[in-house]
Scaffold this motif. Structure first.
Motif, mmCIF file in Angstrom:
data_model
loop_
_atom_site.group_PDB
_atom_site.id
_atom_site.type_symbol
_atom_site.label_atom_id
_atom_site.label_comp_id
_atom_site.label_asym_id
_atom_site.label_seq_id
_atom_site.Cartn_x
_atom_site.Cartn_y
_atom_site.Cartn_z
ATOM 1 N N HIS A 66 0.831 -1.204 0.000
ATOM 2 C CA HIS A 66 0.000 0.000 0.000
ATOM 3 C C HIS A 66 0.869 1.258 0.000
ATOM 4 C CE1 HIS A 66 -3.395 2.607 0.797
ATOM 5 N NE2 HIS A 66 -2.759 3.106 1.837
ATOM 6 N N ASP A 104 2.382 1.757 -3.431
ATOM 7 C CA ASP A 104 1.367 2.254 -4.363
ATOM 8 C C ASP A 104 1.105 3.742 -4.141
ATOM 9 O OD1 ASP A 104 1.177 -0.306 -5.368
ATOM 10 O OD2 ASP A 104 -0.653 -0.804 -4.250
ATOM 11 N N GLN A 105 0.996 4.159 -2.873
ATOM 12 C CA GLN A 105 0.745 5.565 -2.558
ATOM 13 C C GLN A 105 1.914 6.443 -3.003
ATOM 14 O OE1 GLN A 105 -1.997 6.813 -1.686
ATOM 15 N NE2 GLN A 105 -3.122 5.018 -1.039
ATOM 16 N N ALA A 107 1.900 9.468 -5.758
ATOM 17 C CA ALA A 107 2.402 10.806 -5.433
ATOM 18 C C ALA A 107 3.472 11.242 -6.428
ATOM 19 C CB ALA A 107 2.954 10.825 -4.010
#
Length: 147
Positions: free
Chosen positions: A132, A135-136, A140
């Motif tokens: 996660h 992915d974030q 960004a």
């Protein structure tokens, strides 16, 4: 003592024992609880400085340096990086460019001293928290490059 008073004393004593037991269980649980943070969260100061926690991400290519049993490497989530040192034998699956989770403490200079290093166990696995975070960070980075 009347039977009614005995019954009330037994109930109050039982409730006190249950409450005390719950306190001890929750206190032990809190002291053994280990949180997971990403390099970006550590950079933002969200990670505790005096408690054990886990940091996860990818081992940065070209960052691994070994001196005897001490290994220094960088963990990244593609947005931020954390320098990690570990003294001991690294797992067989530990490699640069692969996922890793390290457990330890952060010192005052922002260096992470690991007491345990966990490597992913096959090509497709990454801890859900680390996936996660990766992915974030990619989202960004993509947003920044579009601006």
């Amino acid at each position: 003592m009347k039977p009614r008073q005995k019954r009330a004393a037994i109930i109050v004593g039982g409730l006190a024992a249950v409450g005390l037991s719950a306190y001890f269980v929750l206190n032990a649980f809190e002291s053994n609880l280990v949180f997971f943070f990403t390099p970006s969260q550590i950079e933002l100061g969200e990670a505790p400085k005096d408690r054990t926690f886990r940091v996860g991400g990818m081992v940065k290519e070209g960052s691994l340096q070994r001196v005897n049993l001490t290994s220094n490497f960088v963990v990244t989530d593609t947005a931020k990086e954390v320098k990690v040192s570990y003294t001991g034998i690294l797992p067989d699956l530990f490699k640069e460019g692969k996922g890793v989770v390290a457990q330890g403490k952060l010192d005052s200079s922002g260096h992470f001293a690991a007491s345990e290093v966990l490597a992913k166990h096959d090509e497709n696995y990454m801890p859900p928290e680390a996936q996660h975070a990766m992915d974030q960070a990619q989202i960004a980075n993509a947003t920044k490059s579009l601006k």
